[in-house]
Motif scaffolding. Structure first.
Motif, short mmCIF file in Angstrom:
data_model
loop_
_atom_site.label_atom_id
_atom_site.label_comp_id
_atom_site.label_asym_id
_atom_site.label_seq_id
_atom_site.Cartn_x
_atom_site.Cartn_y
_atom_site.Cartn_z
N LEU A 100 25.37 -59.09 38.91
CA LEU A 100 24.03 -58.57 38.61
C LEU A 100 23.57 -57.56 39.65
CD1 LEU A 100 22.09 -61.80 37.51
CD2 LEU A 100 23.57 -60.31 36.18
N TYR A 101 24.05 -57.69 40.87
CA TYR A 101 23.68 -56.78 41.96
C TYR A 101 22.15 -56.72 42.11
CZ TYR A 101 28.40 -55.00 42.84
OH TYR A 101 29.73 -54.90 43.19
N VAL A 108 19.39 -61.59 47.02
CA VAL A 108 19.76 -61.53 48.45
C VAL A 108 18.53 -61.82 49.31
CG1 VAL A 108 20.71 -60.09 50.28
CG2 VAL A 108 21.60 -59.88 47.95
N GLU A 109 17.38 -61.29 48.90
CA GLU A 109 16.13 -61.59 49.61
C GLU A 109 15.85 -63.09 49.61
OE1 GLU A 109 13.08 -59.32 47.72
OE2 GLU A 109 13.82 -57.39 48.46
N TYR A 110 16.15 -63.74 48.48
CA TYR A 110 15.93 -65.19 48.38
C TYR A 110 16.81 -65.93 49.39
CZ TYR A 110 15.66 -69.87 46.34
OH TYR A 110 15.46 -71.22 46.16
N TYR A 112 25.76 -60.10 44.41
CA TYR A 112 26.66 -59.00 44.76
C TYR A 112 28.10 -59.53 44.90
CZ TYR A 112 23.00 -55.55 45.64
OH TYR A 112 21.96 -54.66 45.49
N LYS A 113 28.23 -60.85 45.10
CA LYS A 113 29.56 -61.43 45.31
C LYS A 113 30.07 -62.18 44.07
CE LYS A 113 30.86 -63.34 49.17
NZ LYS A 113 31.82 -62.43 49.81
N TRP A 114 29.13 -62.66 43.24
CA TRP A 114 29.54 -63.47 42.10
C TRP A 114 29.02 -62.88 40.81
CZ3 TRP A 114 32.99 -66.52 44.11
CH2 TRP A 114 32.84 -66.97 45.42
N TYR A 128 22.49 -50.45 34.06
CA TYR A 128 21.96 -50.10 35.37
C TYR A 128 20.47 -49.74 35.25
CZ TYR A 128 26.98 -49.28 36.08
OH TYR A 128 28.34 -49.40 36.12
N PHE A 129 19.76 -49.88 36.37
CA PHE A 129 18.40 -49.34 36.46
C PHE A 129 18.09 -49.03 37.92
CE2 PHE A 129 17.94 -53.98 36.65
CZ PHE A 129 17.09 -54.17 37.74
N VAL A 130 17.22 -48.04 38.12
CA VAL A 130 16.81 -47.65 39.46
C VAL A 130 15.38 -47.14 39.39
CG1 VAL A 130 17.62 -45.25 39.25
CG2 VAL A 130 17.46 -46.31 41.51
N LEU A 131 14.65 -47.29 40.47
CA LEU A 131 13.26 -46.83 40.51
C LEU A 131 13.19 -45.32 40.27
CD1 LEU A 131 11.66 -48.74 43.53
CD2 LEU A 131 10.73 -48.64 41.21
#
Length: 355
Positions: A252-253, A258-260, A288-290, A319-322
């Motif tokens: 999912l990236y 990661v913040e969690y 990012y790893k799974w 994908y999505f980006v701000l």
């Protein structure tokens, strides 16, 4: 002679009656003085009092007297037991709860308040996307219950089993809303209220499965969507991106996961940016790893994210980006090359805006 004796007896009787009458008047005046407000003007004190369930009138009277909110505990007790003395012709019932009592209130006013059951409530706003731990500190800061007690209740195996929750805690099931709690409320009661509110809301969402276990993966996805979307209309599209990536076996990236890990598992301060080293943290929550959903929710999502995860549209976005225009909107892409061009565009706008 007889008339003189009769006159003397009459005079004595008159004196006795007068004395008794004066004594009665004095007693009544003293009694009603005891029922009057204890203080006025600038000397008024305000106290929050808790009437426990099953508390007797005498114990409540003693508590009010100790806090100097009434002049006499005995006068309060008599007024409750014989309400006609305060010109009430129905029997008041002292109800348990938390009340705000002022020393400027008469005994009659205080009895009416405790009989009404109109408790003091703490208005507490729980925003969407908070974690269980952050909610615990909001509750503690608001004076609802200790944070540690709340977290213990959220991890109670018996309570989780009662609601059929498959996870190790109620993370994700604490519905964000405006609540009206009572001061020093039992932590378990707070958890129950929030969890039952969750089920009341989620049952209104199309696509909801009746079993919490069946809905659990959707809830996990919703908790990530909650932390990623900024524009409400984009929440379903973000959910569709993640579902597409799961089907394709792609990570999912999500920076939110990661913040969690950093803030809720490692208990480190919230990072300003997610570094490459952060994305390499060995944790089942690291998307990012799974190439799968994390094992549990990373936040407590609201109705928008829950609905988006349960009813994500069919798209071919991966994908999505701000956008980088300050609106909080995203650009959605189908391919890696499209996504890379969108990132370059975002960085260009960001650099232009910083000049």
């Amino acid at each position: 002679m007889k008339n003189k004796q009769k006159t003397k007896k009459t005079s004595f009787f008159t004196i006795v009656v007068s004395v008794l009458f004066a004594a009665i008047v004095l007693c009544m005046a003293s009694f009603y003085f005891m029922l009057s407000p204890r203080s006025f003007g600038q000397d008024v004190s305000v106290e929050k009092i808790e009437v426990p369930s099953g508390a007797g009138v005498k114990s409540v009277a003693s508590m009010l007297a100790e806090k100097k909110l009434i002049r006499s505990g005995n006068a309060f007790y008599l007024a409750v037991r014989c309400p006609f003395v305060i010109f009430r012709f129905d029997k008041p019932v002292i109800k348990s709860g938390v009340y705000t009592v002022k020393s400027s209130m008469s005994v009659k006013d205080i009895i009416s308040l405790l009989d009404s059951g109109e408790q003091e409530f703490i208005r507490t706003v729980i925003p969407e996307g908070l974690t269980m731990r952050k909610i615990a500190f909001v509750l503690e800061d608001s004076g609802v219950c200790p944070a540690e007690s709340f977290l213990d209740s959220c991890r109670s195996e018996s309570l989780l089993a009662e609601y059929g929750i498959p996870g190790e805690s109620f993370e994700g099931f604490l519905f964000p809303d405006t609540y009206f709690f009572t001061p020093s409320m039992k932590a378990e009661s707070v958890v129950r209220l929030m969890v039952e509110n969750f089920f009341d809301h989620v049952k209104l969402i199309p696509g909801y499965e009746t079993s919490p276990a069946d809905f659990y993966e959707t809830l996990v996805l919703a908790s990530i969507v909650e932390r990623e979307y900024q524009v409400e209309s984009e929440a379903p599209l973000i959910a569709s991106v993640f579902k597409n990536r799961i089907k394709a076996g792609v990570g999912l990236y999500s920076c939110a996961t990661v913040e969690y890990i950093i803030t809720e598992i490692q208990l480190r301060p919230h990072p300003e940016v997610i570094t490459y080293e952060d994305t390499q943290i060995d944790s089942p929550y690291n998307t990012y790893k799974w190439a799968a959903l994390p094992p549990g929710p990373i936040s407590n999502p609201g109705s928008v994210a829950l609905s988006a995860a349960a009813n994500a549209p069919d798209t071919d976005y991966f994908y999505f980006v701000l956008l980088g225009d300050g609106t909080g909107g995203h650009r959605f892409s189908r391919t890696q090359s499209e996504h890379e061009r969108a990132i370059i565009s975002y960085r260009t706008k960001k650099a232009a805006g910083s000049k």
